[in-house]
Write an enzyme that holds these catalytic residues in place. Sequence first.
Site, PDB file in Angstrom:
ATOM      1  N   ARG A   1      28.649 -13.106  59.196  1.00 16.76           N
ATOM      2  CA  ARG A   1      27.372 -12.388  59.066  1.00 16.76           C
ATOM      3  C   ARG A   1      26.359 -12.918  60.064  1.00 16.76           C
ATOM      4  O   ARG A   1      25.561 -12.162  60.623  1.00 16.76           O
ATOM      5  CB  ARG A   1      26.843 -12.513  57.639  1.00 16.76           C
ATOM      6  CG  ARG A   1      27.594 -11.601  56.664  1.00 16.76           C
ATOM      7  CD  ARG A   1      27.390 -12.002  55.226  1.00 16.76           C
ATOM      8  NE  ARG A   1      26.011 -11.917  54.794  1.00 16.76           N
ATOM      9  CZ  ARG A   1      25.545 -12.508  53.692  1.00 16.76           C
ATOM     10  NH1 ARG A   1      26.358 -13.214  52.922  1.00 16.76           N
ATOM     11  NH2 ARG A   1      24.292 -12.381  53.363  1.00 16.76           N
ATOM     12  N   ARG A  25      18.758  -2.751  61.228  1.00 12.43           N
ATOM     13  CA  ARG A  25      19.560  -3.913  61.591  1.00 12.43           C
ATOM     14  C   ARG A  25      20.297  -3.702  62.888  1.00 12.43           C
ATOM     15  O   ARG A  25      21.075  -4.566  63.292  1.00 12.43           O
ATOM     16  CB  ARG A  25      20.624  -4.036  60.538  1.00 12.43           C
ATOM     17  CG  ARG A  25      20.708  -5.208  59.740  1.00 12.43           C
ATOM     18  CD  ARG A  25      21.637  -4.897  58.609  1.00 12.43           C
ATOM     19  NE  ARG A  25      22.119  -6.148  58.169  1.00 12.43           N
ATOM     20  CZ  ARG A  25      21.682  -6.713  57.056  1.00 12.43           C
ATOM     21  NH1 ARG A  25      20.805  -6.155  56.286  1.00 12.43           N
ATOM     22  NH2 ARG A  25      22.165  -7.866  56.733  1.00 12.43           N
ATOM     23  N   ARG A  53      27.231 -13.942  45.101  1.00 13.35           N
ATOM     24  CA  ARG A  53      27.614 -12.718  45.803  1.00 13.35           C
ATOM     25  C   ARG A  53      28.957 -12.877  46.488  1.00 13.35           C
ATOM     26  O   ARG A  53      29.274 -13.935  47.017  1.00 13.35           O
ATOM     27  CB  ARG A  53      26.545 -12.384  46.849  1.00 13.35           C
ATOM     28  CG  ARG A  53      25.613 -11.285  46.382  1.00 13.35           C
ATOM     29  CD  ARG A  53      24.407 -11.151  47.258  1.00 13.35           C
ATOM     30  NE  ARG A  53      24.720 -10.892  48.668  1.00 13.35           N
ATOM     31  CZ  ARG A  53      23.790 -10.615  49.571  1.00 13.35           C
ATOM     32  NH1 ARG A  53      22.518 -10.571  49.224  1.00 13.35           N
ATOM     33  NH2 ARG A  53      24.128 -10.413  50.830  1.00 13.35           N
ATOM     34  N   ARG A 110      22.882 -19.738  46.522  1.00 12.48           N
ATOM     35  CA  ARG A 110      22.226 -18.532  45.998  1.00 12.48           C
ATOM     36  C   ARG A 110      22.955 -18.014  44.756  1.00 12.48           C
ATOM     37  O   ARG A 110      24.166 -17.973  44.689  1.00 12.48           O
ATOM     38  CB  ARG A 110      22.205 -17.423  47.041  1.00 12.48           C
ATOM     39  CG  ARG A 110      21.704 -16.113  46.410  1.00 12.48           C
ATOM     40  CD  ARG A 110      21.283 -15.093  47.408  1.00 12.48           C
ATOM     41  NE  ARG A 110      22.305 -14.789  48.375  1.00 12.48           N
ATOM     42  CZ  ARG A 110      22.082 -14.042  49.445  1.00 12.48           C
ATOM     43  NH1 ARG A 110      20.874 -13.557  49.678  1.00 12.48           N
ATOM     44  NH2 ARG A 110      23.052 -13.803  50.296  1.00 12.48           N
ATOM     45  N   LYS A 130      14.442 -12.819  53.312  1.00  7.30           N
ATOM     46  CA  LYS A 130      13.846 -11.475  53.406  1.00  7.30           C
ATOM     47  C   LYS A 130      13.652 -10.870  52.019  1.00  7.30           C
ATOM     48  O   LYS A 130      12.599 -10.341  51.696  1.00  7.30           O
ATOM     49  CB  LYS A 130      14.757 -10.518  54.196  1.00  7.30           C
ATOM     50  CG  LYS A 130      15.056 -10.929  55.611  1.00  7.30           C
ATOM     51  CD  LYS A 130      15.959  -9.896  56.295  1.00  7.30           C
ATOM     52  CE  LYS A 130      17.354  -9.777  55.679  1.00  7.30           C
ATOM     53  NZ  LYS A 130      18.178 -10.982  55.792  1.00  7.30           N
TER      54      LYS A 130
HETATM   55  P1  AP5 Z   1      17.265 -14.257  50.082  1.00 10.06           P
HETATM   56  O1  AP5 Z   1      15.849 -13.899  49.837  1.00 10.06           O
HETATM   57  O2  AP5 Z   1      18.299 -13.719  49.169  1.00 10.06           O
HETATM   58  O3  AP5 Z   1      17.621 -13.984  51.612  1.00 10.06           O
HETATM   59  P2  AP5 Z   1      17.896 -12.651  52.397  1.00 10.06           P
HETATM   60  O4  AP5 Z   1      17.259 -12.810  53.739  1.00 10.06           O
HETATM   61  O5  AP5 Z   1      17.517 -11.463  51.583  1.00 10.06           O
HETATM   62  O6  AP5 Z   1      19.457 -12.794  52.563  1.00 10.06           O
HETATM   63  P3  AP5 Z   1      20.618 -11.729  52.381  1.00 10.06           P
HETATM   64  O7  AP5 Z   1      21.894 -12.485  52.295  1.00 10.06           O
HETATM   65  O8  AP5 Z   1      20.294 -10.767  51.299  1.00 10.06           O
HETATM   66  O9  AP5 Z   1      20.549 -11.043  53.753  1.00 10.06           O
HETATM   67  P4  AP5 Z   1      21.601 -10.216  54.399  1.00 10.06           P
HETATM   68  O10 AP5 Z   1      20.799  -9.618  55.462  1.00 10.06           O
HETATM   69  O11 AP5 Z   1      22.800 -10.908  54.850  1.00 10.06           O
HETATM   70  O12 AP5 Z   1      22.142  -9.311  53.184  1.00 10.06           O
HETATM   71  P5  AP5 Z   1      21.855  -7.817  52.773  1.00 10.06           P
HETATM   72  O13 AP5 Z   1      21.931  -7.724  51.304  1.00 10.06           O
HETATM   73  O14 AP5 Z   1      20.677  -7.279  53.471  1.00 10.06           O
HETATM   74  O15 AP5 Z   1      17.358 -15.857  50.115  1.00 10.06           O
HETATM   75  C1  AP5 Z   1      18.597 -16.517  50.318  1.00 10.06           C
HETATM   76  C2  AP5 Z   1      18.680 -17.773  49.428  1.00 10.06           C
HETATM   77  O16 AP5 Z   1      17.693 -18.708  49.827  1.00 10.06           O
HETATM   78  C3  AP5 Z   1      18.402 -17.496  47.933  1.00 10.06           C
HETATM   79  O17 AP5 Z   1      19.192 -18.336  47.157  1.00 10.06           O
HETATM   80  C4  AP5 Z   1      16.903 -17.814  47.789  1.00 10.06           C
HETATM   81  O18 AP5 Z   1      16.596 -18.184  46.464  1.00 10.06           O
HETATM   82  C5  AP5 Z   1      16.753 -18.962  48.770  1.00 10.06           C
HETATM   83  N1  AP5 Z   1      15.417 -18.997  49.379  1.00 10.06           N
HETATM   84  C6  AP5 Z   1      14.653 -17.925  49.769  1.00 10.06           C
HETATM   85  N2  AP5 Z   1      13.495 -18.339  50.304  1.00 10.06           N
HETATM   86  C7  AP5 Z   1      13.549 -19.708  50.298  1.00 10.06           C
HETATM   87  C8  AP5 Z   1      12.658 -20.725  50.761  1.00 10.06           C
HETATM   88  N3  AP5 Z   1      11.480 -20.429  51.341  1.00 10.06           N
HETATM   89  N4  AP5 Z   1      13.061 -22.014  50.612  1.00 10.06           N
HETATM   90  C9  AP5 Z   1      14.247 -22.325  50.033  1.00 10.06           C
HETATM   91  N5  AP5 Z   1      15.130 -21.399  49.565  1.00 10.06           N
HETATM   92  C10 AP5 Z   1      14.786 -20.112  49.714  1.00 10.06           C
HETATM   93  O19 AP5 Z   1      23.141  -7.111  53.374  1.00 10.06           O
HETATM   94  C11 AP5 Z   1      24.453  -7.394  52.896  1.00 10.06           C
HETATM   95  C12 AP5 Z   1      25.464  -6.560  53.654  1.00 10.06           C
HETATM   96  O20 AP5 Z   1      25.192  -5.175  53.440  1.00 10.06           O
HETATM   97  C13 AP5 Z   1      25.458  -6.736  55.163  1.00 10.06           C
HETATM   98  O21 AP5 Z   1      26.244  -7.838  55.564  1.00 10.06           O
HETATM   99  C14 AP5 Z   1      26.033  -5.387  55.597  1.00 10.06           C
HETATM  100  O22 AP5 Z   1      27.427  -5.368  55.443  1.00 10.06           O
HETATM  101  C15 AP5 Z   1      25.436  -4.417  54.603  1.00 10.06           C
HETATM  102  N6  AP5 Z   1      24.165  -3.840  55.074  1.00 10.06           N
HETATM  103  C16 AP5 Z   1      22.939  -3.977  54.481  1.00 10.06           C
HETATM  104  N7  AP5 Z   1      22.000  -3.321  55.183  1.00 10.06           N
HETATM  105  C17 AP5 Z   1      22.621  -2.753  56.240  1.00 10.06           C
HETATM  106  C18 AP5 Z   1      22.191  -1.966  57.331  1.00 10.06           C
HETATM  107  N8  AP5 Z   1      20.885  -1.636  57.496  1.00 10.06           N
HETATM  108  N9  AP5 Z   1      23.108  -1.556  58.228  1.00 10.06           N
HETATM  109  C19 AP5 Z   1      24.399  -1.873  58.094  1.00 10.06           C
HETATM  110  N10 AP5 Z   1      24.893  -2.638  57.095  1.00 10.06           N
HETATM  111  C20 AP5 Z   1      24.008  -3.080  56.164  1.00 10.06           C
HETATM  112 MG    MG Z   2      18.608  -9.907  50.676  1.00 12.12          MG
END
Ligand code: AP5
Ligand code: MG
Length: 214
Positions: free
Chosen positions: A171, A88, A160, A127, A13
């Site tokens: 997660r 989410r 991270r 990552r 994402k």
């Molecule tokens: P990346 O692009 O980083 O993936 P992502 O979908 O952004 O993954 P996240 O881990 O950031 O998602 P998340 O939803 O768990 O975390 P968030 O920060 O939102 O890609 C992942 C890896 O794959 C990278 O190494 C990248 O280089 C690689 N990659 C990407 N595309 C690729 C491809 N096509 N092919 C190969 N490799 C690829 O949330 C973290 C925490 O914050 C949550 O757990 C929660 O506690 C809190 N939080 C955040 N938002 C909320 C909310 N709205 N409500 C409640 N809690 C929240």
């Molecule tokens: Mg992300």
Amino acid sequence: MKLIMLGAPGAGKGTQAKMIAEHYSIPHISTGDIFRANIKEGTELGKKAKEYMDQGALVPDELTCDLVMDRIAKDDCKNGFVLDGFPRTIPQAEALEKALDAAGQSMDYAVDVDVPDENIIGRMSGRRACLNCGATYHIVAIPPKQEGICDKCGEKLVQRDDDKEETVKNRLKVYHDQTQPLIQFYQDKDILRTVDGTRPMEEVFGAIQAILGA
Ligand code: AP5
Ligand code: MG
Ligand code: ZN
């Protein structure tokens, strides 16, 4: 253009949202990035959010919704924005809809970046992130030019805290329980579009561009 990026943790994402934001000149709003910036600065919000994030749990809606509503009300969001990691939960989606409704607006698309659970653990363990500029890499799939160093700003890359295998498993569970229902939610509103997130990142972006146009 107002977009929501849906998808499991590690689906890509953030990677796609950054490309979209650059290409269409709209702000990229990631709740995860906002929480991590607050943790880094040691704010009250950061302290509260960290307790949940370290467990792989969701930060409560009351800490999350207002933050996003304030952000999308800012001037730079006039021409649209891409939401990454929000909504989410169904209550978050309803809060967003209500706020936009009140302003006579609505979301254009919810793009689901579809990646099966089997692929997720490997993505997360590889990552590396830059806490300075937000760039994300993968040690195998998307490596930085120089190992451990951000291409964009030269800062040291880190893993991270919530990318440990046990936390990732939790997660994923939280995703299936609380976030996946949003796929049906946006399907019902006819704005859901799905892309195959297992493809290389440029191909995934191409599929998204084909949906958005231009
Ligand atoms: P990346 O692009 O980083 O993936 P992502 O979908 O952004 O993954 P996240 O881990 O950031 O998602 P998340 O939803 O768990 O975390 P968030 O920060 O939102 O890609 C992942 C890896 O794959 C990278 O190494 C990248 O280089 C690689 N990659 C990407 N595309 C690729 C491809 N096509 N092919 C190969 N490799 C690829 O949330 C973290 C925490 O914050 C949550 O757990 C929660 O506690 C809190 N939080 C955040 N938002 C909320 C909310 N709205 N409500 C409640 N809690 C929240
Ligand atoms: Mg992300
Ligand atoms: Zn950087």
